[in-house]
Scaffold this active site. Structure first.
Site, PDB file in Angstrom:
ATOM      1  N   HIS A   1       5.747 -32.158  51.792  1.00  0.00           N
ATOM      2  CA  HIS A   1       5.642 -33.186  51.137  1.00  0.00           C
ATOM      3  C   HIS A   1       3.976 -33.468  51.546  1.00  0.00           C
ATOM      4  CE1 HIS A   1       9.615 -34.923  50.025  1.00  0.00           C
ATOM      5  NE2 HIS A   1       9.034 -35.156  48.988  1.00  0.00           N
TER       6      HIS A   1
ATOM      7  N   GLU B   1       9.725 -30.651  55.521  1.00  0.00           N
ATOM      8  CA  GLU B   1      11.033 -30.616  55.521  1.00  0.00           C
ATOM      9  C   GLU B   1      11.936 -29.719  55.861  1.00  0.00           C
ATOM     10  OE1 GLU B   1      11.865 -33.483  54.630  1.00  0.00           O
ATOM     11  OE2 GLU B   1      10.254 -34.624  53.336  1.00  0.00           O
TER      12      GLU B   1
ATOM     13  N   CYS C   1      12.534 -33.336  44.481  1.00  0.00           N
ATOM     14  CA  CYS C   1      12.070 -32.697  45.546  1.00  0.00           C
ATOM     15  C   CYS C   1      13.336 -31.973  46.308  1.00  0.00           C
ATOM     16  CB  CYS C   1      11.140 -33.644  46.467  1.00  0.00           C
ATOM     17  SG  CYS C   1       9.713 -33.750  45.800  1.00  0.00           S
TER      18      CYS C   1
END
Length: 201
Positions: A145, A64, A126
């Site tokens: 993730h 991410e 998250c």
């Protein structure tokens, strides 16, 4: 379940001069934020790596790039939803990690599993935790993730994959020949998990 692969990662370690600590973040907006603020305020890491479970993901690891400030409409386990769906009322719309996840994605190779690049961590705990960490850490955070455990994707396998990815992050941040000559700390919260690296140069 989410912490099993983090425990495997801790067994492997990241080198003799890096002290790895594991923390569990609650699946609750405010409690997660409070703990992250405490990590940055008291421990002052140079880098924090969060690891979270992507329940919809198959055999894919997702890197991410950024955290988003708004759009948090789903209630947490305490039945709480952030005011105006916002993480920080005066914060920027999004914050980018100082680690170039696209470059990391291009350079990394983990046998047996696909690794992809993303700019949307999902607008739940998250994403919320990542944005908070990026904000208080001035971008010195990362989020990975990982998929649910299965017969093919075991905790041992994911632990090794995390080790490969995080070691590559360290090379990107500190250079290929970086020397961790003095006590480098890491925290891995998992709810969602954080890896904190503190390096004295």
């Amino acid at each position: 379940v989410a912490s099993f692969y983090v425990q495997e990662m801790s067994k492997l370690g990241l080198g003799e001069n890096i002290d790895l600590h594991i923390m569990q973040l609650p699946v609750a907006y405010q409690k997660a934020k409070d703990l992250i603020c405490k990590i940055w305020g008291t421990l002052q890491p140079l880098l924090t790596v969060h690891v979270g479970l992507a329940s919809s993901s198959k055999a894919i690891i997702i890197l991410e790039q950024c955290g988003k400030n708004k759009g948090y409409k789903e209630m947490d386990v305490c039945g709480f939803c952030p005011e105006d769906g916002c993480c920080l009322l005066d914060g920027p719309e999004k914050i980018e990690s100082t680690i170039n996840m696209k470059t990391l994605w291009k350079n990394i190779s983990v046998e047996g599993i696909d690794v992809i690049y993303s700019r949307d961590a999902g607008r739940y705990i998250c994403d919320y935790a990542y944005y908070t960490s990026l904000y208080y850490g001035n971008g010195k955070a990362a989020f990975i993730h990982v998929p649910p455990l299965s017969k093919l994707v075991t905790a041992d396998f994911l632990g090794k994959a995390l080790q490969i990815i995080i070691l590559e992050m360290l090379k990107m941040v500190y250079g290929k020949h970086a020397s961790f000559s003095e006590y480098s700390k890491i925290i891995l919260p998992s709810s969602k998990a954080t890896l904190k690296i503190k390096k004295n140069i």
